[in-house]
Design an enzyme around this catalytic site. Structure first.
Site, PDB file in Angstrom:
ATOM      1  N   SER A  42       0.849  -1.198   0.000  1.00 35.47           N
ATOM      2  CA  SER A  42       0.000   0.000   0.000  1.00 35.47           C
ATOM      3  C   SER A  42       0.877   1.239   0.000  1.00 35.47           C
ATOM      4  CB  SER A  42      -0.899  -0.005   1.230  1.00 35.47           C
ATOM      5  OG  SER A  42      -0.104   0.271   2.367  1.00 35.47           O
ATOM      6  N   LYS A  43       0.231   2.384  -0.055  1.00 34.06           N
ATOM      7  CA  LYS A  43       0.940   3.668  -0.123  1.00 34.06           C
ATOM      8  C   LYS A  43       2.010   3.804   0.956  1.00 34.06           C
ATOM      9  CE  LYS A  43      -1.802   6.845  -2.707  1.00 34.06           C
ATOM     10  NZ  LYS A  43      -3.243   6.649  -2.805  1.00 34.06           N
ATOM     11  N   ARG A  44       1.747   3.200   2.101  1.00 29.07           N
ATOM     12  CA  ARG A  44       2.694   3.217   3.212  1.00 29.07           C
ATOM     13  C   ARG A  44       4.090   2.750   2.777  1.00 29.07           C
ATOM     14  NH1 ARG A  44       2.968  -0.344   7.006  1.00 29.07           N
ATOM     15  NH2 ARG A  44       1.550  -1.845   6.082  1.00 29.07           N
ATOM     16  N   GLY A  89       5.514   3.225  -0.049  1.00 31.36           N
ATOM     17  CA  GLY A  89       6.159   4.079  -1.059  1.00 31.36           C
ATOM     18  C   GLY A  89       5.308   4.124  -2.312  1.00 31.36           C
TER      19      GLY A  89
END
Ligand code: GLU
Length: 471
Positions: A245-247, A249
């Protein structure tokens, strides 16, 4: 006659194209190309509150950029609503569905009560046996119904091409919604109708859809449709084993594109995740990927997304890219970094890119490598200044500059002659000799081969830069 496979990629345009979905598209595309079948694009845009046209447009661009060309479509579910209505009618006639008037709150209360009593949360059939009067009464209250499919106790079994024999107990599944109260088809309903009508032979998608497949199998039975062959591939995880996920990167195709990852490199990398190629093969062209692809070989366990490995692959693709082609691809990135590419001589630019291409891991880095060739961008880094603080280093640069003034040879001849002269006069060698010249010439302590940098800069531009040392 053996039917040619027909596969589909069926994204919901509710966000940027995630690399996980791009990989699903890639698997379908490789499967189609490998088998001489068709690759169909279907847009699942029935969730009006989350779908946006801009996401759809991005999606087409990303797929085209990746080279995942489709043979049919895009078919849009939002344009097929009449078809779903007809099919709802068929199931109503078979007495396989019923209208449900429960509100969100009522459903949530039921869920919580089931969880509290440690039972599987599911719909318990509150509206299943309503009388005609009771239905009317609810409609008079202004409630519009959703439609639920009647789940009969049954065992659902199917053979998954990647995961083998799969089995689900129907009992754990409550009557599920196939058409929402706003008239829109639910995913499981629309997908079965479309996959059937579009004559899809193989459904290849992420394993997060496995439990949906059980519901879809019930609908195939209810309609009397022959189900396709399913293959649920593993998902992509971050290094911490959590779903990517966006976490973690960058996760969308668009982000990698902006970074200057080449589409071939991203395709190659996504293809490697899940090991669907012959073991040990890492760098494969599109044609090789298509030829070597095997769904059966694809791993059941999740794949870890490693951005460093993607960058490593990208560097290889950049290095192997024909310089002229690379220059064309670099132009937007150069513009973005403030270079007016129209004003740059093409032949000269080709030479420069030829020289620095081995240093690039992404296209977006080009500005910070090419700057050494532009006087207005040339500046001394702290490291370079430190090198040039030493008297001996300044002496090297001074001697080099002075030799240049003495000869009108071509840069190719002049450079080695000047270096030889500096060596003799100053006794400097190795790093002591080249570092000061590099620092003065480029303002940096790392960079491409000095003789080539010099050849591109030429004598006059070099002397201009070295003026400070000869004074
Ligand atoms: N629209 C669904 C998704 O994006 C499609 C799943 C499927 O391939 O059936 O997850």
């Amino acid at each position: 006659m053996i039917k040619k496979p027909r596969v589909r990629f069926a994204p919901s345009p509710t966000g940027e194209l995630h690399v996980g979905n791009a990989r699903t598209a890639l698997f379908n595309w490789m499967f189609a190309r490998h088998s001489g079948g068709k690759f169909i694009l279907r847009i699942e845009d029935t969730d009006e509150s989350r779908s946006a046209l801009s996401y759809q447009i991005n999606l087409y661009e990303d797929l085209k950029w990746l080279g995942l060309n489709w043979d049919e479509g895009p078919h849009k579910q939002s344009e097929r609503l009449d078809i779903y209505k007809e099919h709802l009618q068929k199931l109503i006639e078979k007495d396989l569905v019923y209208p449900c008037y429960c509100t969100e709150e009522e459903l949530e209360d039921e869920r919580q009560a089931l969880i509290l009593s440690k039972r599987m949360p599911r719909y318990m059939g509150k509206c299943k046996n309503l009388t005609a009067d009771e239905r009317k009464q609810r409609e008079n209250e202004g409630r519009s119904p959703s439609f639920r499919f009647k789940v009969h106790p049954q065992v659902i079994e199917f053979e998954d091409l990647i995961r083998g024999a799969m089995k689900f107990e129907g009992e754990a599944i409550g009557d599920f919604i196939i058409v929402r109260s706003n008239g829109m088809p639910a995913y499981n309903f629309a997908v079965v109708i479309d996959d059937h009508l579009m004559a899809i032979t193989n459904v290849i998608r992420g394993e997060d859809h496995l439990s949906n497949t059980a519901l879809q199998m019930m609908l195939y039975r209810a309609f009397g449709f022959e189900p396709p062959v399913f293959a649920h591939h593993s998902l992509i995880f971050g290094k911490d084993r959590a779903k990517l996920s966006k976490r973690h990167g960058s996760v969308s195709v668009g982000e990698f594109r902006k970074q200057g990852i080449l589409p071939e490199a991203l395709m190659n990398y996504l293809g490697l995740l899940g090991s669907s190629f012959t073991e040990g093969r890492e760098i494969l062209s599109r044609e090789e990927m298509i030829k070597d692809f095997s769904l059966e070989r694809s791993s059941k366990s999740g794949a870890i997304f490693d951005e460093e490995k993607l960058h490593w692959l990208n560097a290889i693709y950049i290095r192997n890219c024909k310089t002229e082609d690379l220059v064309a691809r670099l132009k937007p990135f150069l513009e973005q970094a403030g270079y007016k590419t129209d004003a740059i001589n093409t032949k000269w630019l080709n030479e420069v890119i030829e020289l620095i291409k081995t240093e690039l891991t992404t296209l977006a880095e080009v500005g910070s490598h090419i700057d050494i060739f532009f006087d207005d961008k040339y500046k001394m880094t702290t490291e370079a200044k430190e090198i040039l603080e030493k008297d001996s280093a300044r002496q090297v640069v001074k001697t080099f500059a002075e030799y240049l003034k003495t000869s009108d040879d071509t840069p190719q001849k002049l450079y080695p002659a000047a270096i030889k002269d500096v060596k003799e006069k100053t006794n400097a060698k190795g790093k002591e000799l080249f570092m000061p010249i590099r620092a003065a010439l480029t303002g940096k302590v790392h960079g491409p081969e000095l003789d080539k940098v010099f050849a591109i800069l030429g004598k006059d531009a070099t002397l201009k830069r070295l003026k400070y040392f000869t004074a």
